[in-house]
Design a protein around this motif. Structure first.
Motif, short mmCIF file in Angstrom:
data_model
loop_
_atom_site.label_atom_id
_atom_site.label_comp_id
_atom_site.label_asym_id
_atom_site.label_seq_id
_atom_site.Cartn_x
_atom_site.Cartn_y
_atom_site.Cartn_z
N ILE A 192 49.44 15.91 33.06
CA ILE A 192 48.10 14.93 34.68
C ILE A 192 47.16 16.58 34.49
CG2 ILE A 192 48.12 13.79 36.50
CD1 ILE A 192 50.98 13.09 35.91
N LEU A 193 47.53 17.60 34.72
CA LEU A 193 46.85 18.71 35.32
C LEU A 193 45.95 18.62 34.06
CD1 LEU A 193 46.46 19.97 37.76
CD2 LEU A 193 48.10 21.64 37.21
N MET A 194 46.57 18.86 32.86
CA MET A 194 45.60 19.40 31.66
C MET A 194 44.82 18.53 31.69
SD MET A 194 48.12 20.99 28.95
CE MET A 194 48.74 23.23 29.43
N LEU A 195 44.94 16.84 31.83
CA LEU A 195 43.84 15.83 31.45
C LEU A 195 42.81 16.12 32.24
CD1 LEU A 195 46.29 13.22 30.93
CD2 LEU A 195 44.44 14.33 29.04
N THR A 196 43.16 16.71 33.85
CA THR A 196 42.89 16.33 34.89
C THR A 196 41.26 17.67 34.65
OG1 THR A 196 43.55 15.68 36.77
CG2 THR A 196 41.87 17.37 37.49
N ALA A 197 42.25 18.52 33.81
CA ALA A 197 41.44 20.19 33.87
C ALA A 197 39.96 19.63 32.50
CB ALA A 197 41.96 21.61 33.13
N LEU A 198 40.68 18.73 31.17
CA LEU A 198 39.44 18.44 30.59
C LEU A 198 38.60 18.19 31.24
CD1 LEU A 198 42.29 17.21 27.70
CD2 LEU A 198 40.57 19.34 27.39
N ALA A 199 38.67 16.94 32.09
CA ALA A 199 38.00 15.97 32.53
C ALA A 199 37.16 16.60 33.44
CB ALA A 199 38.48 15.05 33.41
N MET A 200 37.01 18.04 33.67
CA MET A 200 36.45 18.88 35.13
C MET A 200 35.72 20.25 33.35
SD MET A 200 38.64 19.71 37.51
CE MET A 200 37.43 21.44 38.59
N GLY A 201 35.79 19.68 32.50
CA GLY A 201 34.97 20.50 31.53
C GLY A 201 35.63 21.39 30.77
N TRP A 202 37.56 21.91 30.95
CA TRP A 202 37.72 23.29 30.06
C TRP A 202 38.41 22.79 29.29
CZ3 TRP A 202 43.42 22.42 28.99
CH2 TRP A 202 43.64 23.51 28.32
N ARG A 203 38.26 23.18 27.77
CA ARG A 203 38.58 23.44 26.77
C ARG A 203 39.16 24.09 26.10
NH1 ARG A 203 36.88 19.21 28.32
NH2 ARG A 203 35.59 17.76 27.31
N PRO A 204 40.72 24.13 25.54
CA PRO A 204 41.72 24.97 25.13
C PRO A 204 41.24 25.39 23.73
CG PRO A 204 42.53 22.82 24.85
CD PRO A 204 41.16 22.68 25.45
N ASP A 205 41.17 26.84 23.02
CA ASP A 205 40.72 26.98 22.17
C ASP A 205 41.61 27.14 20.36
OD1 ASP A 205 38.98 27.35 19.93
OD2 ASP A 205 39.22 29.83 20.41
N GLY A 206 42.47 26.01 19.88
CA GLY A 206 42.90 25.82 19.28
C GLY A 206 44.04 25.22 18.97
N PHE A 207 45.00 24.55 18.23
CA PHE A 207 45.72 23.51 18.56
C PHE A 207 47.11 24.41 18.42
CE2 PHE A 207 49.05 20.79 17.22
CZ PHE A 207 49.50 20.11 18.57
N LEU A 208 47.56 25.41 16.99
CA LEU A 208 48.07 26.15 17.74
C LEU A 208 48.49 26.94 18.76
CD1 LEU A 208 49.28 27.13 14.36
CD2 LEU A 208 50.10 25.83 15.04
N GLY A 209 47.50 28.06 19.30
CA GLY A 209 47.15 28.92 20.44
C GLY A 209 47.71 27.58 21.95
N PHE A 210 47.34 26.58 22.15
CA PHE A 210 47.39 25.42 23.03
C PHE A 210 49.45 24.82 23.02
CE2 PHE A 210 48.99 21.43 24.05
CZ PHE A 210 48.03 20.78 25.32
N LEU A 211 49.86 25.12 21.84
CA LEU A 211 51.31 24.77 22.10
C LEU A 211 52.10 26.33 22.64
CD1 LEU A 211 52.05 22.89 18.63
CD2 LEU A 211 51.27 21.75 20.97
N GLY A 212 51.37 26.74 21.97
CA GLY A 212 52.50 28.32 22.10
C GLY A 212 51.62 28.41 23.98
N ALA A 213 50.62 28.18 24.45
CA ALA A 213 50.74 28.75 25.67
C ALA A 213 51.64 27.16 26.39
CB ALA A 213 49.36 28.02 26.15
N PHE A 214 51.49 26.36 26.41
CA PHE A 214 52.66 24.77 27.15
C PHE A 214 53.69 25.00 26.47
CE2 PHE A 214 54.22 21.14 27.41
CZ PHE A 214 52.76 20.22 28.55
N GLY A 215 54.65 25.49 25.95
CA GLY A 215 55.72 26.51 25.44
C GLY A 215 56.09 27.68 26.67
N LEU A 216 55.25 28.42 26.74
CA LEU A 216 55.35 29.28 27.82
C LEU A 216 55.61 28.95 28.87
CD1 LEU A 216 53.27 32.33 26.17
CD2 LEU A 216 55.71 32.48 26.65
N LEU A 217 54.15 28.12 29.81
CA LEU A 217 54.41 27.74 30.51
C LEU A 217 55.85 26.77 30.88
CD1 LEU A 217 50.90 26.19 30.80
CD2 LEU A 217 51.49 28.09 32.80
#
Length: 289
Positions: A150-175
């Motif tokens: 939910i928070l990431m969807l809010t961030a996307l609506a505000m214009g935030w964009r992650p760079d790369g799918f694998l990096g996104f999965l790695g960051a999600f896992g660390l969180l």
């Protein structure tokens, strides 16, 4: 009440086999019953969230309001090392803060079950003691996934964009790794504090710990002594590592801990887990004496 129904359901690990069930309790292994009991605890916790969705809304309210406040009100006055948009710097930090504050919710739910006699009822049933704690942890991780989504969807609506799918999965896992480590802190504190009101007061401790970190401001922009403390805050390592994996262009600090953020984002939660699991288990065992 839904909690009573779920408690009764959890006693299936020691009950007789149902009609048409070819295998009785004696023919099923211990692992089966541990997993079955754990699932009943998870189902009970998720049922409470399903019937009281305001709980998740409340947990998400503060991070979302903080994003709006710091991103739009204070954002134009905030600096980012190496340049870049402050909202891109802020969003990964807000994800980390949401995971960090989660231990307060864990502590509140544990102390509620403890003071209301729910844990005593669980212990009086023929169910695995480890399932009570493990079920709480699994429930919190599932809720954490929903919160992050939910928070990431809010961030996307505000214009935030992650760079790369694998990096996104790695960051999600660390969180989620950080959230898993702090679950045990929440369980331990929940078994220590006397009532849910006292557990709510843990916010007064958690808030300074998140503020003196790299969630909102880079440590190199702070006074030297404060920046040193912020850099060695375990939350800062996860924040820096997720920014790197999300592709946020932020100039790193010159200290060892800041230059090895990815490594320490994996090590710090491991240390926290090893530090708080033993006292949480011992405290839970004392409840049965």
């Amino acid at each position: 009440m839904s909690g009573t129904i779920e408690v009764t359901a959890a006693s299936g690990s020691g009950g007789p086999a149902g009609p048409g069930d070819a295998s009785g309790p004696a023919e099923r292994g211990r692992t089966y019953w541990v997993l079955s009991d754990c699932w009943n605890i998870v189902r009970r916790g998720l049922t409470h969230y399903q019937r009281q969705p305001i709980n998740i809304a409340w947990q998400l309210g503060f991070p979302i309001l903080s994003v709006l406040l710091y991103g739009y009100v204070f954002g134009s006055a905030m600096k980012v090392p190496g340049g870049g948009d402050y909202r891109d710097f802020l969003m990964p930090g807000m994800f980390v803060m949401t995971m960090a504050f989660g231990f307060i919710n864990t502590a509140t739910l544990v102390v509620y079950d403890s003071t209301k006699g729910v844990i005593d009822r669980f212990r009086s049933m023929p169910m695995s003691p480890s399932a009570v704690v493990a079920g709480r942890g699994v429930t919190d991780l599932i809720v954490a996934c929903a919160e992050l989504t939910i928070l990431m969807l809010t961030a996307l609506a505000m214009g935030w964009r992650p760079d790369g799918f694998l990096g996104f999965l790695g960051a999600f896992g660390l969180l989620l790794w950080l959230r898993f480590a702090l679950i045990w802190l929440g369980v331990w504190l929940g078994l220590l504090v006397p009532n849910p009101e006292a557990a709510g007061g843990l916010f007064a401790v958690a808030f300074p710990l998140t503020m003196i970190s790299s969630i909102f401001v880079a440590p190199q922009l702070m006074p030297d002594w404060l920046g040193f403390v912020a850099a060695w805050n375990p939350i800062s390592s996860t924040a820096a590592a997720t920014r790197e994996l999300f592709g946020t262009p932020v100039g790193g600090g010159d200290t060892w801990i800041e230059q090895h953020a990815l490594l320490m984002a994996g090590v710090w939660p491991l240390i926290l887990t090893l530090l708080f699991v033993p006292p949480a288990v011992r405290r839970f065992q004392k409840l049965s004496r």
